[in-house]
Write a protein that holds these residues in place. Structure first.
Motif, PDB file in Angstrom:
ATOM      1  N   HIS A  36      58.855  43.105 -75.551  1.00 43.61           N
ATOM      2  CA  HIS A  36      58.602  43.035 -76.985  1.00 43.61           C
ATOM      3  C   HIS A  36      57.337  43.797 -77.340  1.00 43.61           C
ATOM      4  O   HIS A  36      56.511  44.116 -76.485  1.00 43.61           O
ATOM      5  N   LYS A  49      59.475  50.814 -85.066  1.00 44.98           N
ATOM      6  CA  LYS A  49      60.919  50.944 -84.826  1.00 44.98           C
ATOM      7  C   LYS A  49      61.374  52.360 -85.187  1.00 44.98           C
ATOM      8  O   LYS A  49      62.194  52.949 -84.475  1.00 44.98           O
ATOM      9  N   TYR A  52      60.494  54.580 -82.418  1.00 46.57           N
ATOM     10  CA  TYR A  52      61.416  54.368 -81.299  1.00 46.57           C
ATOM     11  C   TYR A  52      62.725  55.120 -81.544  1.00 46.57           C
ATOM     12  O   TYR A  52      63.230  55.812 -80.659  1.00 46.57           O
ATOM     13  N   GLU A  53      63.238  54.999 -82.739  1.00 42.38           N
ATOM     14  CA  GLU A  53      64.495  55.660 -83.078  1.00 42.38           C
ATOM     15  C   GLU A  53      64.357  57.183 -83.079  1.00 42.38           C
ATOM     16  O   GLU A  53      65.331  57.902 -82.890  1.00 42.38           O
ATOM     17  N   PHE A  58      60.111  52.801 -75.632  1.00 37.99           N
ATOM     18  CA  PHE A  58      59.677  51.451 -76.002  1.00 37.99           C
ATOM     19  C   PHE A  58      58.388  51.094 -75.265  1.00 37.99           C
ATOM     20  O   PHE A  58      57.463  50.524 -75.847  1.00 37.99           O
ATOM     21  N   GLN A 102      69.526  47.334 -76.511  1.00 38.32           N
ATOM     22  CA  GLN A 102      69.272  47.388 -77.954  1.00 38.32           C
ATOM     23  C   GLN A 102      67.881  46.867 -78.282  1.00 38.32           C
ATOM     24  O   GLN A 102      67.358  45.965 -77.631  1.00 38.32           O
ATOM     25  N   VAL A 103      67.288  47.437 -79.328  1.00 38.29           N
ATOM     26  CA  VAL A 103      65.999  46.986 -79.854  1.00 38.29           C
ATOM     27  C   VAL A 103      66.250  46.359 -81.222  1.00 38.29           C
ATOM     28  O   VAL A 103      66.949  46.924 -82.062  1.00 38.29           O
ATOM     29  N   SER A 104      65.669  45.196 -81.430  1.00 39.28           N
ATOM     30  CA  SER A 104      65.882  44.450 -82.675  1.00 39.28           C
ATOM     31  C   SER A 104      65.165  45.087 -83.852  1.00 39.28           C
ATOM     32  O   SER A 104      64.250  45.898 -83.689  1.00 39.28           O
ATOM     33  N   LEU A 115      59.282  43.404 -82.176  1.00 35.41           N
ATOM     34  CA  LEU A 115      60.441  44.226 -81.874  1.00 35.41           C
ATOM     35  C   LEU A 115      60.817  43.792 -80.469  1.00 35.41           C
ATOM     36  O   LEU A 115      59.973  43.740 -79.578  1.00 35.41           O
ATOM     37  N   ILE A 116      62.072  43.452 -80.267  1.00 36.82           N
ATOM     38  CA  ILE A 116      62.522  42.915 -78.982  1.00 36.82           C
ATOM     39  C   ILE A 116      63.560  43.849 -78.387  1.00 36.82           C
ATOM     40  O   ILE A 116      64.490  44.277 -79.076  1.00 36.82           O
ATOM     41  N   LYS A 117      63.379  44.140 -77.107  1.00 33.77           N
ATOM     42  CA  LYS A 117      64.350  44.955 -76.381  1.00 33.77           C
ATOM     43  C   LYS A 117      64.918  44.113 -75.245  1.00 33.77           C
ATOM     44  O   LYS A 117      64.167  43.424 -74.548  1.00 33.77           O
ATOM     45  N   THR A 119      67.539  43.992 -71.757  1.00 33.29           N
ATOM     46  CA  THR A 119      68.284  44.678 -70.710  1.00 33.29           C
ATOM     47  C   THR A 119      68.794  43.619 -69.741  1.00 33.29           C
ATOM     48  O   THR A 119      68.343  42.471 -69.768  1.00 33.29           O
TER      49      THR A 119
END
Length: 170
Positions: A36, A49, A52-53, A58, A102-104, A115-117, A119
């Protein structure tokens, strides 16, 4: 203790029985590896975010913007079960429906915005097989058996030596 228990050994049957009776100890509930980035405002989280996009990793963003101790580890928190009582319920709810990698969007908690990722997503509880944990179980059984033998020997010594313990004076 080492001298009293040096000859302790356990059988395959004892190990299997212990595993069968305690298989819940070898179960991991649904969850995921989580990372996160924690910041104070929703605007900061949205800006991160967007970076990141746009292609920034991350981990690099966590190191640059994170406000807690995880920033030095790319935001990594490790494997977290979705029903863990040690984490904020809003945080877990934000992570629970994310797909692999995915990242929230920003998730608000009592600590700020995350922001949470996720895996290594594990959607269901998994119990490790006997073969996966056999050595670990064997050590546990041997340790318990050793303590039992030692405590019996200690009680015998106390009895033979007529040792009295005055619990009210301890």
């Amino acid at each position: 203790m080492e001298d009293v228990t040096k000859d302790v050994d356990v059988t395959e049957e004892e190990v299997k029985t212990y595993y069968e009776e305690n298989s819940d100890n070898y179960r991991t509930n649904a969850g995921a590896e989580m990372a996160h980035i924690l910041v104070k405002t929703e605007e900061e989280a949205k800006k991160i975010k967007a970076e990141y996009e746009a292609g920034t990793s991350f981990e690099d963003l966590a190191a640059k913007y994170g406000t807690d101790g995880t920033k030095d580890r790319g935001g990594a928190l490790g494997f977290i079960e979705y029903d863990s009582p040690q984490y904020d319920a809003d945080f877990l709810a934000g992570a629970k429906n994310l797909a692999e990698g995915q990242v929230s969007d920003p998730v608000k908690t009592q600590f700020g915005y995350h922001l949470i990722k996720v895996t290594n997503v594990q959607k269901e509880a998994v119990t490790k097989s006997y073969d996966e944990v056999k050595d670990e179980v064997k050590e546990t059984v041997k340790e318990q058996k050793s303590y039992d033998i030692f405590n019996k020997k200690l009680d015998a010594w106390k009895s033979d030596m007529k040792i009295e313990t005055y619990e009210d004076r301890l």
